[in-house]
Design an enzyme around this catalytic site. Structure first.
Site, mmCIF file in Angstrom:
data_model
loop_
_atom_site.group_PDB
_atom_site.id
_atom_site.type_symbol
_atom_site.label_atom_id
_atom_site.label_comp_id
_atom_site.label_asym_id
_atom_site.label_seq_id
_atom_site.Cartn_x
_atom_site.Cartn_y
_atom_site.Cartn_z
ATOM 1 N N GLU A 16 0.802 -1.222 0.000
ATOM 2 C CA GLU A 16 0.000 0.000 0.000
ATOM 3 C C GLU A 16 0.837 1.275 0.000
ATOM 4 O OE1 GLU A 16 -2.380 -0.780 3.452
ATOM 5 O OE2 GLU A 16 -3.999 -1.689 2.288
ATOM 6 N N GLU A 56 7.221 -21.726 8.104
ATOM 7 C CA GLU A 56 7.725 -20.848 9.158
ATOM 8 C C GLU A 56 8.758 -21.521 10.041
ATOM 9 O OE1 GLU A 56 5.310 -20.593 13.093
ATOM 10 O OE2 GLU A 56 3.891 -20.291 11.465
#
Length: 361
Positions: free
Chosen positions: A172, A203
Protein backbone atom coordinates in the site's frame (compact mmCIF):
# COMPACT_ATOMS: atom_id res chain seq x y z
CA UNK A 1 28.40 -18.31 -12.76
CA UNK A 2 29.72 -17.68 -9.25
CA UNK A 3 26.46 -16.00 -8.22
CA UNK A 4 24.52 -19.01 -9.49
CA UNK A 5 26.74 -21.39 -7.53
CA UNK A 6 26.27 -19.35 -4.35
CA UNK A 7 22.49 -19.38 -4.78
CA UNK A 8 22.41 -23.13 -5.42
CA UNK A 9 24.53 -23.73 -2.33
CA UNK A 10 22.22 -21.52 -0.23
CA UNK A 11 19.15 -23.45 -1.36
CA UNK A 12 20.89 -26.75 -0.65
CA UNK A 13 21.78 -25.60 2.88
CA UNK A 14 18.19 -24.42 3.48
CA UNK A 15 16.81 -27.86 2.50
CA UNK A 16 19.32 -29.61 4.76
CA UNK A 17 18.33 -27.32 7.64
CA UNK A 18 14.62 -27.99 7.12
CA UNK A 19 14.94 -31.77 7.22
CA UNK A 20 17.39 -31.59 10.13
CA UNK A 21 20.40 -33.23 8.52
CA UNK A 22 23.49 -33.06 10.70
CA UNK A 23 25.76 -34.41 7.97
CA UNK A 24 24.08 -33.83 4.64
CA UNK A 25 24.79 -36.24 1.78
CA UNK A 26 24.62 -34.13 -1.38
CA UNK A 27 24.62 -35.84 -4.74
CA UNK A 28 25.22 -33.86 -7.91
CA UNK A 29 23.13 -34.46 -11.03
CA UNK A 30 23.24 -33.08 -14.54
CA UNK A 31 25.63 -32.70 -17.40
CA UNK A 32 27.30 -29.54 -16.08
CA UNK A 33 28.47 -31.26 -12.89
CA UNK A 34 29.45 -34.44 -14.73
CA UNK A 35 31.41 -32.71 -17.49
CA UNK A 36 33.02 -29.87 -15.59
CA UNK A 37 35.24 -30.75 -12.63
CA UNK A 38 35.93 -27.07 -11.98
CA UNK A 39 32.19 -26.42 -11.51
CA UNK A 40 31.97 -29.40 -9.11
CA UNK A 41 34.85 -28.07 -7.03
CA UNK A 42 33.48 -24.54 -6.94
CA UNK A 43 30.05 -25.72 -5.76
CA UNK A 44 31.63 -27.97 -3.12
CA UNK A 45 33.65 -25.02 -1.80
CA UNK A 46 30.60 -22.75 -1.59
CA UNK A 47 28.52 -25.40 0.16
CA UNK A 48 31.25 -26.17 2.69
CA UNK A 49 31.03 -22.55 3.89
CA UNK A 50 27.47 -23.29 5.10
CA UNK A 51 27.56 -27.06 5.65
CA UNK A 52 31.09 -27.86 6.75
CA UNK A 53 30.36 -31.59 7.19
CA UNK A 54 28.47 -32.08 3.92
CA UNK A 55 29.41 -35.14 1.88
CA UNK A 56 29.37 -33.91 -1.72
CA UNK A 57 29.81 -36.31 -4.64
CA UNK A 58 28.47 -37.12 -8.10
CA UNK A 59 25.29 -39.22 -8.09
CA UNK A 60 25.95 -42.83 -9.00
CA UNK A 61 22.75 -43.15 -11.04
CA UNK A 62 20.80 -40.89 -13.37
CA UNK A 63 17.69 -38.91 -12.30
CA UNK A 64 15.54 -41.23 -14.41
CA UNK A 65 16.65 -44.22 -12.36
CA UNK A 66 15.73 -42.44 -9.13
CA UNK A 67 12.27 -41.54 -10.43
CA UNK A 68 11.62 -45.12 -11.48
CA UNK A 69 12.79 -46.42 -8.10
CA UNK A 70 10.48 -44.06 -6.21
CA UNK A 71 7.52 -45.01 -8.39
CA UNK A 72 8.22 -48.72 -7.80
CA UNK A 73 8.57 -48.20 -4.06
CA UNK A 74 5.23 -46.36 -3.84
CA UNK A 75 3.50 -49.01 -5.92
CA UNK A 76 4.57 -51.80 -3.59
CA UNK A 77 4.22 -49.92 -0.31
CA UNK A 78 1.86 -51.86 1.94
CA UNK A 79 2.12 -50.02 5.21
CA UNK A 80 1.42 -46.38 5.86
CA UNK A 81 3.54 -44.70 8.49
CA UNK A 82 1.52 -43.45 11.41
CA UNK A 83 2.04 -39.82 12.40
CA UNK A 84 3.94 -39.32 15.60
CA UNK A 85 2.88 -36.88 18.27
CA UNK A 86 4.48 -33.48 17.92
CA UNK A 87 6.93 -32.53 20.62
CA UNK A 88 5.66 -29.80 22.89
CA UNK A 89 7.30 -26.38 22.53
CA UNK A 90 7.33 -24.78 25.99
CA UNK A 91 7.94 -21.26 24.64
CA UNK A 92 5.01 -21.48 22.23
CA UNK A 93 2.69 -23.20 24.72
CA UNK A 94 3.26 -20.40 27.23
CA UNK A 95 2.55 -17.59 24.75
CA UNK A 96 -0.43 -15.42 25.69
CA UNK A 97 -1.88 -15.85 22.20
CA UNK A 98 -2.02 -19.63 22.73
CA UNK A 99 -3.99 -19.51 25.98
CA UNK A 100 -7.75 -20.05 26.23
CA UNK A 101 -9.91 -17.00 26.84
CA UNK A 102 -12.39 -17.46 29.72
CA UNK A 103 -14.69 -14.81 28.23
CA UNK A 104 -15.35 -17.01 25.21
CA UNK A 105 -15.65 -20.42 26.90
CA UNK A 106 -19.23 -20.72 25.57
CA UNK A 107 -18.44 -19.34 22.10
CA UNK A 108 -20.15 -22.22 20.31
CA UNK A 109 -23.36 -21.67 22.30
CA UNK A 110 -23.82 -17.93 21.69
CA UNK A 111 -26.43 -16.37 19.47
CA UNK A 112 -25.23 -14.34 16.50
CA UNK A 113 -25.85 -11.08 18.35
CA UNK A 114 -24.08 -12.29 21.50
CA UNK A 115 -21.11 -13.41 19.43
CA UNK A 116 -20.85 -10.03 17.70
CA UNK A 117 -21.15 -8.15 21.00
CA UNK A 118 -18.38 -10.29 22.49
CA UNK A 119 -16.07 -9.62 19.53
CA UNK A 120 -16.71 -5.87 19.69
CA UNK A 121 -16.14 -5.80 23.44
CA UNK A 122 -12.87 -7.70 23.04
CA UNK A 123 -11.45 -4.97 20.79
CA UNK A 124 -10.77 -2.84 23.88
CA UNK A 125 -7.72 -5.02 24.45
CA UNK A 126 -6.30 -3.95 21.08
CA UNK A 127 -6.44 -0.27 22.08
CA UNK A 128 -4.97 -1.07 25.47
CA UNK A 129 -2.11 -3.05 23.93
CA UNK A 130 -1.24 -0.26 21.51
CA UNK A 131 -1.29 2.34 24.30
CA UNK A 132 1.13 0.28 26.37
CA UNK A 133 3.61 0.25 23.47
CA UNK A 134 3.46 3.93 22.45
CA UNK A 135 7.11 4.46 23.41
CA UNK A 136 8.38 1.51 21.39
CA UNK A 137 6.19 2.39 18.40
CA UNK A 138 7.49 5.99 18.46
CA UNK A 139 11.07 4.69 18.54
CA UNK A 140 10.30 2.48 15.54
CA UNK A 141 8.83 5.42 13.61
CA UNK A 142 11.99 7.44 14.27
CA UNK A 143 14.33 4.57 13.35
CA UNK A 144 12.52 3.76 10.10
CA UNK A 145 12.02 7.39 9.12
CA UNK A 146 15.67 8.27 9.67
CA UNK A 147 16.85 5.16 7.81
CA UNK A 148 14.61 5.83 4.80
CA UNK A 149 15.76 9.44 4.68
CA UNK A 150 19.36 8.18 4.40
CA UNK A 151 18.54 5.85 1.52
CA UNK A 152 17.68 2.70 3.46
CA UNK A 153 14.80 0.31 2.78
CA UNK A 154 12.24 -1.31 5.09
CA UNK A 155 11.64 -5.07 4.94
CA UNK A 156 8.76 -6.76 6.76
CA UNK A 157 9.32 -10.47 7.44
CA UNK A 158 6.61 -12.81 8.73
CA UNK A 159 4.83 -16.14 8.37
CA UNK A 160 1.12 -16.85 8.04
CA UNK A 161 -1.13 -13.98 9.11
CA UNK A 162 1.86 -11.91 10.23
CA UNK A 163 3.53 -12.30 6.85
CA UNK A 164 0.35 -11.40 4.96
CA UNK A 165 -0.08 -8.25 7.03
CA UNK A 166 3.50 -7.21 6.27
CA UNK A 167 3.03 -7.77 2.53
CA UNK A 168 -0.28 -5.86 2.66
CA UNK A 169 1.25 -2.84 4.37
CA UNK A 170 4.23 -2.83 2.00
CA UNK A 171 1.98 -3.06 -1.09
CA UNK A 172 0.00 0.00 0.00
CA UNK A 173 3.00 2.33 0.24
CA UNK A 174 3.55 3.03 -3.50
CA UNK A 175 -0.03 4.11 -4.34
CA UNK A 176 -0.51 6.04 -1.09
CA UNK A 177 2.80 7.86 -0.95
CA UNK A 178 4.16 7.63 -4.49
CA UNK A 179 7.17 5.71 -3.22
CA UNK A 180 9.03 3.14 -5.36
CA UNK A 181 8.04 -0.48 -4.65
CA UNK A 182 11.55 -1.34 -3.47
CA UNK A 183 11.36 1.17 -0.58
CA UNK A 184 9.11 -1.01 1.60
CA UNK A 185 9.03 -4.75 0.87
CA UNK A 186 7.14 -7.65 2.40
CA UNK A 187 8.67 -11.12 2.79
CA UNK A 188 6.42 -14.06 3.72
CA UNK A 189 7.47 -17.60 4.56
CA UNK A 190 6.45 -19.86 1.71
CA UNK A 191 6.57 -17.11 -0.90
CA UNK A 192 3.69 -15.76 -2.96
CA UNK A 193 1.70 -19.00 -2.61
CA UNK A 194 1.40 -18.36 1.13
CA UNK A 195 -0.54 -15.15 0.46
CA UNK A 196 -3.67 -17.13 -0.40
CA UNK A 197 -2.97 -20.64 0.85
CA UNK A 198 -1.25 -22.09 3.91
CA UNK A 199 2.24 -23.41 3.20
CA UNK A 200 2.79 -25.98 5.93
CA UNK A 201 6.14 -25.93 7.66
CA UNK A 202 7.38 -22.78 5.92
CA UNK A 203 7.72 -20.85 9.16
CA UNK A 204 9.88 -23.58 10.74
CA UNK A 205 12.93 -22.86 8.58
CA UNK A 206 15.38 -20.29 10.00
CA UNK A 207 17.74 -20.90 7.07
CA UNK A 208 14.96 -20.00 4.63
CA UNK A 209 14.42 -16.71 6.48
CA UNK A 210 18.14 -15.97 6.29
CA UNK A 211 18.17 -16.85 2.60
CA UNK A 212 15.29 -14.44 1.94
CA UNK A 213 17.35 -11.63 3.48
CA UNK A 214 20.39 -12.57 1.42
CA UNK A 215 18.32 -12.71 -1.78
CA UNK A 216 17.09 -9.14 -1.20
CA UNK A 217 20.69 -7.99 -0.70
CA UNK A 218 19.84 -6.34 2.61
CA UNK A 219 22.63 -3.98 3.57
CA UNK A 220 23.83 -1.57 6.23
CA UNK A 221 21.25 1.19 6.60
CA UNK A 222 18.24 -1.01 5.77
CA UNK A 223 15.65 -2.01 8.40
CA UNK A 224 14.29 -5.53 8.85
CA UNK A 225 11.08 -5.72 10.89
CA UNK A 226 10.26 -9.25 11.99
CA UNK A 227 6.57 -9.92 12.69
CA UNK A 228 5.54 -12.96 14.74
CA UNK A 229 2.59 -13.04 17.14
CA UNK A 230 4.23 -15.62 19.40
CA UNK A 231 7.69 -14.07 19.13
CA UNK A 232 9.30 -17.36 18.13
CA UNK A 233 8.68 -18.11 14.42
CA UNK A 234 12.01 -19.63 13.26
CA UNK A 235 11.70 -18.14 9.74
CA UNK A 236 11.46 -14.65 11.25
CA UNK A 237 14.23 -15.15 13.79
CA UNK A 238 16.50 -16.55 11.07
CA UNK A 239 15.83 -13.46 8.96
CA UNK A 240 16.66 -11.15 11.87
CA UNK A 241 19.93 -12.99 12.53
CA UNK A 242 20.90 -12.62 8.87
CA UNK A 243 19.97 -8.92 8.97
CA UNK A 244 22.22 -8.37 11.98
CA UNK A 245 25.11 -10.08 10.18
CA UNK A 246 24.60 -7.60 7.36
CA UNK A 247 24.61 -4.64 9.80
CA UNK A 248 20.97 -3.75 9.08
CA UNK A 249 18.69 -2.24 11.72
CA UNK A 250 16.28 -4.69 13.34
CA UNK A 251 12.79 -4.48 14.85
CA UNK A 252 10.76 -7.36 16.30
CA UNK A 253 6.96 -7.02 16.58
CA UNK A 254 5.11 -9.62 18.68
CA UNK A 255 1.85 -9.97 20.61
CA UNK A 256 3.47 -11.92 23.41
CA UNK A 257 4.97 -9.86 26.26
CA UNK A 258 6.36 -13.05 27.79
CA UNK A 259 8.48 -13.80 24.72
CA UNK A 260 12.24 -13.80 25.17
CA UNK A 261 14.07 -10.56 24.55
CA UNK A 262 16.02 -11.26 21.38
CA UNK A 263 19.67 -10.32 21.64
CA UNK A 264 20.76 -7.72 19.12
CA UNK A 265 17.25 -6.58 18.17
CA UNK A 266 17.24 -2.80 18.43
CA UNK A 267 13.53 -2.36 19.13
CA UNK A 268 11.20 -5.10 20.40
CA UNK A 269 7.50 -4.26 20.46
CA UNK A 270 5.39 -6.75 22.46
CA UNK A 271 1.70 -5.91 22.13
CA UNK A 272 -0.21 -7.45 25.09
CA UNK A 273 -3.42 -8.35 23.24
CA UNK A 274 -4.04 -11.41 25.44
CA UNK A 275 -5.76 -14.72 24.61
CA UNK A 276 -7.92 -14.81 21.48
CA UNK A 277 -11.66 -15.51 21.55
CA UNK A 278 -10.83 -18.49 19.36
CA UNK A 279 -7.80 -19.93 21.14
CA UNK A 280 -4.62 -19.54 19.11
CA UNK A 281 -6.24 -17.75 16.15
CA UNK A 282 -3.90 -14.78 15.91
CA UNK A 283 -5.71 -13.37 12.88
CA UNK A 284 -8.15 -11.90 15.46
CA UNK A 285 -6.98 -9.37 18.11
CA UNK A 286 -3.29 -10.01 17.47
CA UNK A 287 -3.83 -9.50 13.75
CA UNK A 288 -5.78 -6.29 14.30
CA UNK A 289 -3.17 -4.85 16.65
CA UNK A 290 -0.37 -5.86 14.30
CA UNK A 291 -2.08 -4.17 11.34
CA UNK A 292 -2.50 -0.95 13.32
CA UNK A 293 1.13 -1.08 14.50
CA UNK A 294 2.38 -1.48 10.93
CA UNK A 295 0.09 1.39 9.83
CA UNK A 296 1.65 3.57 12.52
CA UNK A 297 5.23 2.66 11.66
CA UNK A 298 4.96 3.04 7.88
CA UNK A 299 2.72 6.12 7.87
CA UNK A 300 4.81 7.80 10.56
CA UNK A 301 7.97 7.12 8.58
CA UNK A 302 6.44 8.54 5.39
CA UNK A 303 5.47 11.68 7.31
CA UNK A 304 9.04 12.03 8.59
CA UNK A 305 10.55 11.73 5.10
CA UNK A 306 8.27 14.51 3.77
CA UNK A 307 5.74 12.55 1.72
CA UNK A 308 2.82 14.21 3.55
CA UNK A 309 1.83 17.89 3.74
CA UNK A 310 -0.43 18.64 6.70
CA UNK A 311 -2.53 15.49 6.62
CA UNK A 312 -2.70 15.27 2.81
CA UNK A 313 -1.11 12.73 0.47
CA UNK A 314 0.92 15.00 -1.79
CA UNK A 315 2.66 12.12 -3.59
CA UNK A 316 -0.52 10.15 -4.26
CA UNK A 317 -0.48 8.16 -7.51
CA UNK A 318 -3.68 9.22 -9.31
CA UNK A 319 -4.19 6.01 -11.24
CA UNK A 320 -8.00 5.76 -11.33
CA UNK A 321 -11.12 7.96 -11.23
CA UNK A 322 -11.41 7.88 -7.44
CA UNK A 323 -7.78 8.84 -6.93
CA UNK A 324 -7.91 11.56 -9.58
CA UNK A 325 -10.88 13.04 -7.75
CA UNK A 326 -8.94 12.90 -4.49
CA UNK A 327 -5.91 14.48 -6.14
CA UNK A 328 -8.07 17.34 -7.40
CA UNK A 329 -9.47 17.97 -3.93
CA UNK A 330 -5.98 17.91 -2.43
CA UNK A 331 -4.71 20.47 -4.96
CA UNK A 332 -7.81 22.63 -4.47
CA UNK A 333 -7.14 22.74 -0.73
CA UNK A 334 -3.39 23.35 -0.98
CA UNK A 335 -3.59 25.93 -3.76
CA UNK A 336 -6.80 27.52 -2.45
CA UNK A 337 -8.43 27.23 -5.85
CA UNK A 338 -11.64 25.77 -7.31
CA UNK A 339 -12.03 22.09 -8.08
CA UNK A 340 -12.15 22.88 -11.81
CA UNK A 341 -8.90 24.85 -11.66
CA UNK A 342 -7.28 22.03 -9.67
CA UNK A 343 -8.18 19.54 -12.41
CA UNK A 344 -6.76 21.89 -15.03
CA UNK A 345 -3.53 22.28 -13.05
CA UNK A 346 -3.20 18.53 -12.63
CA UNK A 347 -3.83 17.88 -16.33
CA UNK A 348 -1.15 20.41 -17.22
CA UNK A 349 1.33 18.79 -14.81
CA UNK A 350 0.82 15.11 -15.62
CA UNK A 351 -1.33 14.65 -12.50
CA UNK A 352 1.60 15.45 -10.25
CA UNK A 353 0.07 16.89 -7.09
CA UNK A 354 3.19 18.70 -5.86
CA UNK A 355 3.71 20.45 -9.17
CA UNK A 356 0.02 21.29 -9.55
CA UNK A 357 -0.20 22.75 -6.05
CA UNK A 358 2.86 24.97 -6.44
CA UNK A 359 2.24 28.70 -6.85
CA UNK A 360 2.06 29.78 -10.47
CA UNK A 361 5.23 31.45 -11.71
Amino acid sequence: ARAGLQKLAQYTAAVADRVGLQRAEVRLLGGLFRCCAIYQAAFRAELKKMLADADVALAESTPEFGAAWLALRDEHRTAVAQPTAAAAEPELASAETEQTNPRSARLDQLSARELVELFVEEEQFVQRALRECIGELAAAVELVGDALRRGGRLFYVGAGTSGRLGVLDASEIPPTFGAPPILVQGIIAGGVTALHRSVEGAEDEPAAGALAIDERHVRNGDIVCGITASGRAPFVLGALEAAKRRDAHTILLTCNPASARRAGVEIQIDLPTGPELLAGSTRLKAGTATKVALNIISTGAMVRVGRVRGNLMVDLAATNAKLRDRAARVVAELAQCSYEEAVARLSANGWNIRAAASPAR
